[in-house]
Scaffold this motif. Structure first.
Motif, PDB file in Angstrom:
ATOM      1  N   PHE A 166       1.278  -1.235   0.254  1.00  0.00           N
ATOM      2  CA  PHE A 166       0.022  -0.027   0.001  1.00  0.00           C
ATOM      3  C   PHE A 166       0.834   1.530   0.016  1.00  0.00           C
ATOM      4  CE2 PHE A 166      -2.282   3.696   2.289  1.00  0.00           C
ATOM      5  CZ  PHE A 166      -2.851   4.125   1.234  1.00  0.00           C
ATOM      6  N   LEU A 167       1.552   1.572   0.828  1.00  0.00           N
ATOM      7  CA  LEU A 167       2.842   2.233   0.652  1.00  0.00           C
ATOM      8  C   LEU A 167       3.465   2.878  -0.846  1.00  0.00           C
ATOM      9  CD1 LEU A 167       3.924   2.258   4.310  1.00  0.00           C
ATOM     10  CD2 LEU A 167       2.160   4.312   3.650  1.00  0.00           C
ATOM     11  N   ALA A 168       3.960   1.714  -1.150  1.00  0.00           N
ATOM     12  CA  ALA A 168       4.500   1.926  -2.443  1.00  0.00           C
ATOM     13  C   ALA A 168       3.494   2.368  -3.713  1.00  0.00           C
ATOM     14  CB  ALA A 168       4.948   0.973  -3.173  1.00  0.00           C
ATOM     15  N   LEU A 169       2.229   1.509  -3.560  1.00  0.00           N
ATOM     16  CA  LEU A 169       0.830   2.702  -4.447  1.00  0.00           C
ATOM     17  C   LEU A 169       0.564   3.894  -3.950  1.00  0.00           C
ATOM     18  CD1 LEU A 169      -1.774  -0.474  -4.384  1.00  0.00           C
ATOM     19  CD2 LEU A 169       0.768   0.433  -6.180  1.00  0.00           C
ATOM     20  N   LYS A 170       0.858   4.114  -2.129  1.00  0.00           N
ATOM     21  CA  LYS A 170      -0.009   5.591  -1.930  1.00  0.00           C
ATOM     22  C   LYS A 170       1.445   6.065  -2.404  1.00  0.00           C
ATOM     23  CE  LYS A 170      -0.031   8.064   1.710  1.00  0.00           C
ATOM     24  NZ  LYS A 170      -1.087   8.388   3.411  1.00  0.00           N
ATOM     25  N   LYS A 171       2.738   5.883  -2.189  1.00  0.00           N
ATOM     26  CA  LYS A 171       3.799   6.927  -3.019  1.00  0.00           C
ATOM     27  C   LYS A 171       3.737   7.089  -4.232  1.00  0.00           C
ATOM     28  CE  LYS A 171       8.478   7.684  -3.116  1.00  0.00           C
ATOM     29  NZ  LYS A 171      10.056   6.960  -2.636  1.00  0.00           N
ATOM     30  N   THR A 172       3.722   6.103  -5.185  1.00  0.00           N
ATOM     31  CA  THR A 172       3.508   5.972  -6.838  1.00  0.00           C
ATOM     32  C   THR A 172       2.668   6.956  -7.172  1.00  0.00           C
ATOM     33  OG1 THR A 172       4.614   4.618  -6.704  1.00  0.00           O
ATOM     34  CG2 THR A 172       3.667   4.980  -8.746  1.00  0.00           C
ATOM     35  N   PHE A 173       1.651   6.603  -6.834  1.00  0.00           N
ATOM     36  CA  PHE A 173       0.158   7.425  -7.383  1.00  0.00           C
ATOM     37  C   PHE A 173      -0.545   8.970  -6.621  1.00  0.00           C
ATOM     38  CE2 PHE A 173      -0.209   3.175  -9.117  1.00  0.00           C
ATOM     39  CZ  PHE A 173       0.548   3.545 -10.328  1.00  0.00           C
ATOM     40  N   ASP A 174       0.210   8.911  -5.697  1.00  0.00           N
ATOM     41  CA  ASP A 174       0.211  10.294  -4.684  1.00  0.00           C
ATOM     42  C   ASP A 174      -1.416   9.592  -3.797  1.00  0.00           C
ATOM     43  OD1 ASP A 174       0.331  12.319  -3.468  1.00  0.00           O
ATOM     44  OD2 ASP A 174      -0.994  13.650  -5.102  1.00  0.00           O
ATOM     45  N   LEU A 175      -2.066   8.904  -3.131  1.00  0.00           N
ATOM     46  CA  LEU A 175      -2.750   8.104  -2.667  1.00  0.00           C
ATOM     47  C   LEU A 175      -3.228   9.115  -1.708  1.00  0.00           C
ATOM     48  CD1 LEU A 175      -3.291   4.469  -3.843  1.00  0.00           C
ATOM     49  CD2 LEU A 175      -3.969   6.180  -5.043  1.00  0.00           C
ATOM     50  N   ASP A 176      -4.700   9.430  -0.654  1.00  0.00           N
ATOM     51  CA  ASP A 176      -4.670   9.662   0.455  1.00  0.00           C
ATOM     52  C   ASP A 176      -5.003   8.510   0.953  1.00  0.00           C
ATOM     53  OD1 ASP A 176      -4.259  12.276  -0.931  1.00  0.00           O
ATOM     54  OD2 ASP A 176      -6.643  12.848  -0.978  1.00  0.00           O
ATOM     55  N   SER A 177      -5.790   7.470   0.507  1.00  0.00           N
ATOM     56  CA  SER A 177      -5.879   6.693   1.715  1.00  0.00           C
ATOM     57  C   SER A 177      -6.678   5.214   0.738  1.00  0.00           C
ATOM     58  CB  SER A 177      -7.804   6.590   1.481  1.00  0.00           C
ATOM     59  OG  SER A 177      -9.135   7.313   1.216  1.00  0.00           O
ATOM     60  N   VAL A 178      -6.807   4.243   1.292  1.00  0.00           N
ATOM     61  CA  VAL A 178      -6.643   2.828   1.694  1.00  0.00           C
ATOM     62  C   VAL A 178      -7.725   2.755  -0.028  1.00  0.00           C
ATOM     63  CG1 VAL A 178      -7.908   1.607   2.782  1.00  0.00           C
ATOM     64  CG2 VAL A 178      -6.573   0.656   1.346  1.00  0.00           C
ATOM     65  N   GLU A 179      -8.601   3.470   0.453  1.00  0.00           N
ATOM     66  CA  GLU A 179     -10.206   3.130  -0.504  1.00  0.00           C
ATOM     67  C   GLU A 179      -9.854   3.972  -1.798  1.00  0.00           C
ATOM     68  OE1 GLU A 179     -10.454   5.053   3.346  1.00  0.00           O
ATOM     69  OE2 GLU A 179     -10.898   3.060   3.988  1.00  0.00           O
ATOM     70  N   ASP A 180      -8.831   4.824  -2.032  1.00  0.00           N
ATOM     71  CA  ASP A 180      -8.155   5.621  -3.163  1.00  0.00           C
ATOM     72  C   ASP A 180      -8.379   4.461  -4.098  1.00  0.00           C
ATOM     73  OD1 ASP A 180      -9.327   8.180  -2.353  1.00  0.00           O
ATOM     74  OD2 ASP A 180      -6.644   8.612  -2.128  1.00  0.00           O
ATOM     75  N   ILE A 181      -8.036   3.524  -4.330  1.00  0.00           N
ATOM     76  CA  ILE A 181      -8.026   2.389  -5.065  1.00  0.00           C
ATOM     77  C   ILE A 181      -8.333   0.896  -4.964  1.00  0.00           C
ATOM     78  CG2 ILE A 181      -4.763   1.533  -4.210  1.00  0.00           C
ATOM     79  CD1 ILE A 181      -3.545   1.644  -6.964  1.00  0.00           C
ATOM     80  N   PHE A 182      -8.472   0.681  -3.801  1.00  0.00           N
ATOM     81  CA  PHE A 182      -9.091  -0.648  -3.001  1.00  0.00           C
ATOM     82  C   PHE A 182     -10.508  -0.538  -2.710  1.00  0.00           C
ATOM     83  CE2 PHE A 182      -4.866  -0.968  -2.425  1.00  0.00           C
ATOM     84  CZ  PHE A 182      -4.064  -2.462  -3.099  1.00  0.00           C
ATOM     85  N   THR A 183     -11.195  -1.402  -3.325  1.00  0.00           N
ATOM     86  CA  THR A 183     -12.701  -1.501  -2.778  1.00  0.00           C
ATOM     87  C   THR A 183     -13.113  -3.112  -2.593  1.00  0.00           C
ATOM     88  OG1 THR A 183     -13.102  -0.441  -5.023  1.00  0.00           O
ATOM     89  CG2 THR A 183     -15.101  -1.514  -3.638  1.00  0.00           C
ATOM     90  N   LEU A 184     -13.242  -2.687  -1.211  1.00  0.00           N
ATOM     91  CA  LEU A 184     -13.871  -3.874  -0.019  1.00  0.00           C
ATOM     92  C   LEU A 184     -14.950  -4.530  -1.063  1.00  0.00           C
ATOM     93  CD1 LEU A 184     -13.108  -5.686   2.331  1.00  0.00           C
ATOM     94  CD2 LEU A 184     -15.020  -4.964   3.423  1.00  0.00           C
ATOM     95  N   THR A 185     -14.862  -5.977  -0.943  1.00  0.00           N
ATOM     96  CA  THR A 185     -16.212  -6.398  -2.261  1.00  0.00           C
ATOM     97  C   THR A 185     -15.894  -8.047  -1.329  1.00  0.00           C
ATOM     98  OG1 THR A 185     -14.169  -8.055  -2.915  1.00  0.00           O
ATOM     99  CG2 THR A 185     -15.333  -6.336  -4.385  1.00  0.00           C
ATOM    100  N   GLU A 186     -17.443  -9.074  -0.905  1.00  0.00           N
ATOM    101  CA  GLU A 186     -17.372  -9.722  -0.467  1.00  0.00           C
ATOM    102  C   GLU A 186     -17.628 -11.084  -1.118  1.00  0.00           C
ATOM    103  OE1 GLU A 186     -21.493  -9.406   1.693  1.00  0.00           O
ATOM    104  OE2 GLU A 186     -21.214  -7.343   1.532  1.00  0.00           O
ATOM    105  N   ASP A 187     -16.413 -11.458  -1.609  1.00  0.00           N
ATOM    106  CA  ASP A 187     -16.088 -12.607  -2.095  1.00  0.00           C
ATOM    107  C   ASP A 187     -15.273 -13.657  -1.045  1.00  0.00           C
ATOM    108  OD1 ASP A 187     -16.906 -11.028  -4.915  1.00  0.00           O
ATOM    109  OD2 ASP A 187     -14.609 -10.893  -5.201  1.00  0.00           O
TER     110      ASP A 187
END
Length: 68
Positions: free
Chosen positions: A47-68
């Motif tokens: 997550f920290l690598a993705l956050k830095k690379t894509f300048d994300l504010d929170s985990v919800e910016d790139i991940f969605t919780l699913t019920e699989d």
């Protein structure tokens, strides 16, 4: 399960998975799993690598919780 919108982010940035591997230092298997999704868990390093690379504010910016 977490669905990663990595493909959307890479397409918007005009990059591919190989670029992300080189940019973040994440392994091919990790990037491939995120790209294909969904995944059961996300490490802090990933997550920290993705956050830095894509300048994300929170985990919800790139991940969605699913019920699989």
């Amino acid at each position: 399960m977490f669905h990663c919108r990595l493909k959307e982010y890479l397409d918007a940035a005009g990059h591919n998975r190989e670029w992300l591997i080189n940019e973040t230092g994440l392994g091919y298997a990790t990037v491939h799993k995120l790209y294909r999704g969904p995944v059961k868990q996300i490490s802090a390093k990933t997550f920290l690598a993705l956050k830095k690379t894509f300048d994300l504010d929170s985990v919800e910016d790139i991940f969605t919780l699913t019920e699989d």
